[in-house]
Design an enzyme around this catalytic site. Structure first.
Site, PDB file in Angstrom:
ATOM      1  N   HIS A 186      83.768 124.549 -45.491  1.00  0.00           N
ATOM      2  CA  HIS A 186      84.254 125.980 -45.173  1.00  0.00           C
ATOM      3  C   HIS A 186      83.525 126.826 -46.187  1.00  0.00           C
ATOM      4  CE1 HIS A 186      87.572 125.540 -42.435  1.00  0.00           C
ATOM      5  NE2 HIS A 186      87.731 124.537 -42.850  1.00  0.00           N
ATOM      6  N   ASP A 218      84.676 124.676 -33.857  1.00  0.00           N
ATOM      7  CA  ASP A 218      84.903 126.342 -33.713  1.00  0.00           C
ATOM      8  C   ASP A 218      84.136 127.015 -34.520  1.00  0.00           C
ATOM      9  OD1 ASP A 218      86.343 125.293 -36.063  1.00  0.00           O
ATOM     10  OD2 ASP A 218      88.011 126.904 -35.724  1.00  0.00           O
ATOM     11  N   SER A 253      89.590 123.099 -33.535  1.00  0.00           N
ATOM     12  CA  SER A 253      88.907 122.548 -34.727  1.00  0.00           C
ATOM     13  C   SER A 253      88.076 121.461 -34.570  1.00  0.00           C
ATOM     14  CB  SER A 253      89.573 122.571 -35.990  1.00  0.00           C
ATOM     15  OG  SER A 253      88.879 122.487 -37.060  1.00  0.00           O
ATOM     16  N   HIS A 254      88.059 120.583 -35.402  1.00  0.00           N
ATOM     17  CA  HIS A 254      87.030 119.360 -35.334  1.00  0.00           C
ATOM     18  C   HIS A 254      88.040 117.958 -34.847  1.00  0.00           C
ATOM     19  CE1 HIS A 254      89.351 119.191 -39.299  1.00  0.00           C
ATOM     20  NE2 HIS A 254      89.151 118.209 -39.204  1.00  0.00           N
ATOM     21  N   ASP A 280      83.585 127.078 -38.027  1.00  0.00           N
ATOM     22  CA  ASP A 280      83.918 127.611 -39.367  1.00  0.00           C
ATOM     23  C   ASP A 280      83.677 126.792 -40.378  1.00  0.00           C
ATOM     24  OD1 ASP A 280      85.876 125.938 -38.925  1.00  0.00           O
ATOM     25  OD2 ASP A 280      87.632 127.292 -39.399  1.00  0.00           O
ATOM     26  N   ARG A 281      83.110 125.726 -39.986  1.00  0.00           N
ATOM     27  CA  ARG A 281      82.512 124.997 -41.055  1.00  0.00           C
ATOM     28  C   ARG A 281      81.047 124.406 -40.706  1.00  0.00           C
ATOM     29  NH1 ARG A 281      85.104 119.795 -41.952  1.00  0.00           N
ATOM     30  NH2 ARG A 281      85.273 119.470 -39.902  1.00  0.00           N
ATOM     31  N   LYS A 308      94.813 129.071 -34.942  1.00  0.00           N
ATOM     32  CA  LYS A 308      94.429 129.746 -36.432  1.00  0.00           C
ATOM     33  C   LYS A 308      94.841 131.061 -36.315  1.00  0.00           C
ATOM     34  CE  LYS A 308      91.225 126.262 -37.542  1.00  0.00           C
ATOM     35  NZ  LYS A 308      89.692 125.926 -37.955  1.00  0.00           N
ATOM     36  N   ARG A 363      99.007 122.787 -34.735  1.00  0.00           N
ATOM     37  CA  ARG A 363      98.039 121.836 -34.018  1.00  0.00           C
ATOM     38  C   ARG A 363      98.810 120.666 -33.516  1.00  0.00           C
ATOM     39  NH1 ARG A 363      94.270 119.178 -38.192  1.00  0.00           N
ATOM     40  NH2 ARG A 363      94.006 121.356 -38.819  1.00  0.00           N
ATOM     41  N   ASP A 404      80.941 122.832 -36.875  1.00  0.00           N
ATOM     42  CA  ASP A 404      81.919 121.911 -36.316  1.00  0.00           C
ATOM     43  C   ASP A 404      82.503 122.637 -34.951  1.00  0.00           C
ATOM     44  OD1 ASP A 404      83.386 124.333 -37.175  1.00  0.00           O
ATOM     45  OD2 ASP A 404      85.092 123.062 -37.992  1.00  0.00           O
TER      46      ASP A 404
END
Length: 467
Positions: free
Chosen positions: A331, A246, A105-106, A248-249, A115, A16, A244
């Site tokens: 997650h 992407d 992501s967030h 995944d959460r 990822k 990242r 979020d």
């Protein structure tokens, strides 16, 4: 040819950085070359590549694919989508050996990252450091891979719908749910999914926009749930789900606007899953409420506290055969009738199914949970060189006392008042603290213990910082 990464970019669970400052096309190319080389040396040859809705994602995808093919891997591009759609492409395609999702992501809009999944397992920690070592010495295979694009969205959405399991769609006809995609990458899949789900569905911010014009897509921050809360109240919905950036959460609120936190969602999923799986292991991270671990045990499960971090939890699930796991951060991992990765869209479908099978609304389920008094995740800046040492000092001091300490990930101390936690973040120069009690007075005593340990190590709990 060699490449040097910025020292901040290769992290514990992912890669990242800030576009134009610490991360750019050359980095993406080098990641592609290293990943492809490792995959080929392990007997693989084909990689799926997806990307999120950030402005910089197409540029990074182009460079990543160049790197992968230059080291001899064939590439399947699946285009713009949620991270779990990329995981699905890797898990469900027999000819695909690895996957890389380009996503920030967030994080704020100027961040981006990667990822990765490698032959069905998370690619993290030492794997990621290895990419840096290979780039520094130019230890890359040469080759000329091919590129094909594959449309996976509709197949992925059909797979999500299977999360309803044995629930009769007619029983869900009166269900009313709100969904907030936060202008993140889950938007297109959510639109297609909601159109096929039974019941009435109200959608917010499904247009993918990497500037996130409505609110930041991090559902663990209560302020970001304000629009969803308003929607649920105005339309009198049963509950609301948020994602979020992407996908995944998951975040959720019940019909009364109360947040259903990550560990509370896991209580619902566990009660549902354990009905047919007595004795099964359910994993949660060290930040989760004691109420969750107690609930899993009451429902006939084996609660296991594990380290924070999606890659670490996925690895532990494989090792223990756990059908379900989750983190405070939203997650949630289903391995009972799914692939064991974190997929917030699937978790949303499973929340509908769990509520139906348990015969109670999400609002009832949330209302029946013990009223704990707890802090949010408190994160404060501590120098990188100091953070792990400070935790070790706390461990050593407590080892000489009669404190009830769990050292799974940092220090989690149980007292008659409840519990408190101090751990070092694996991804930032911060310490994380959390405490939970059944009374305000108890919580104050727990926080005093945290502050005492910090001050003995010459630290103090300053202003809380974000992710």
């Amino acid at each position: 040819m060699t490449h040097q990464f910025d020292s901040t970019v290769l992290r514990e669970y992912d890669i990242r950085g800030i576009i134009g400052e610490t991360l750019g096309a050359d980095d993406a190319r080098a990641i592609g070359r290293g990943f492809a080389t490792l995959l080929r040396r392990a007997g693989g040859s084909k990689v799926a590549v997806g990307y999120d809705g950030r402005i910089s994602s197409p540029m990074l995808e182009h460079a990543l694919v160049e790197g992968l093919t230059a080291s001899g891997c064939d590439v399947v591009t699946i285009g713009l989508g949620a991270t779990p759609m990329l995981y699905y492409a890797e898990a469900s395609s027999e000819d695909v050996d690895g996957g890389i999702q380009i996503t920030g992501s967030h994080n704020p809009a100027n961040y981006n990252g990667f990822k990765m999944v490698f032959q069905g397992r998370p690619f993290f920690g030492a794997d990621i450091q290895k990419l840096g070592e290979m780039a520094a010495t130019g230890d890359w295979d040469e080759g000329a891979g091919s590129v094909e694009s594959r449309e996976i969205l509709s197949e992925y959405v059909e797979r999500l719908l299977m999360g309803l399991g044995d629930v009769d769609p007619a029983a869900l006809a009166d269900l009313k749910v709100g969904w907030d995609a936060g202008n993140g990458a889950a938007g297109p899949a959510l639109e297609m999914l909601a159109a096929k789900l039974p019941g009435e569905h109200h959608l917010l911010f499904t247009d993918v926009d990497g500037t996130f014009p409505n609110h930041h897509p991090d559902p663990t921050v209560e302020a970001n749930l304000a629009d969803l809360r308003t929607l649920v109240a105005e339309k009198n919905l049963d509950f609301g789900v948020a994602f979020d950036g992407d996908g995944d959460r998951i975040g959720a609120i019940d019909g009364e606007g109360r947040v259903v936190w990550g560990d509370q969602l896991l209580m619902i999923y566990a009660e549902d899953a354990l009905k047919n799986r007595q004795g099964a292991t359910v994993i949660a991270d060290v930040k989760a409420s004691r109420a969750l671990f107690d609930h899993v045990a009451r429902c006939g499960g084996n609660p296991l506290m594990w380290k924070t971090g999606h890659s670490l939890i996925k690895s532990k699930m494989k090792e223990t055969g756990a059908p379900l796991a989750g983190e405070m951060s939203g997650h949630v991992f289903f391995a009972d009738d799914y692939y064991g990765y974190d997929d917030a869209l699937y978790a949303g479908v499973r929340l509908i199914a769990a509520s139906a099978r348990l015969g109670r609304s999400v609002t009832d389920l949330r209302g029946g949970m013990p009223a704990m008094v707890n802090t949010p995740e408190l994160r404060f800046q501590v120098d990188e060189s100091r953070k792990f040492a400070a935790i070790r000092e706390v461990e050593e001091r407590l080892a000489g006392s009669d404190a009830d300490v769990d050292g799974t990930d940092g220090v989690r101390v149980s007292t008659p008042d409840g519990w408190w936690l101090l751990r070092a973040s694996n991804t930032q120069d911060v310490l994380v603290a959390r405490a939970e009690s059944d009374s305000e007075e108890g919580l104050a005593r727990l926080m005093a213990q945290i502050d005492e340990q910090l001050s003995l190590s010459g630290l103090e709990r300053g202003e809380s910082v974000g992710h």
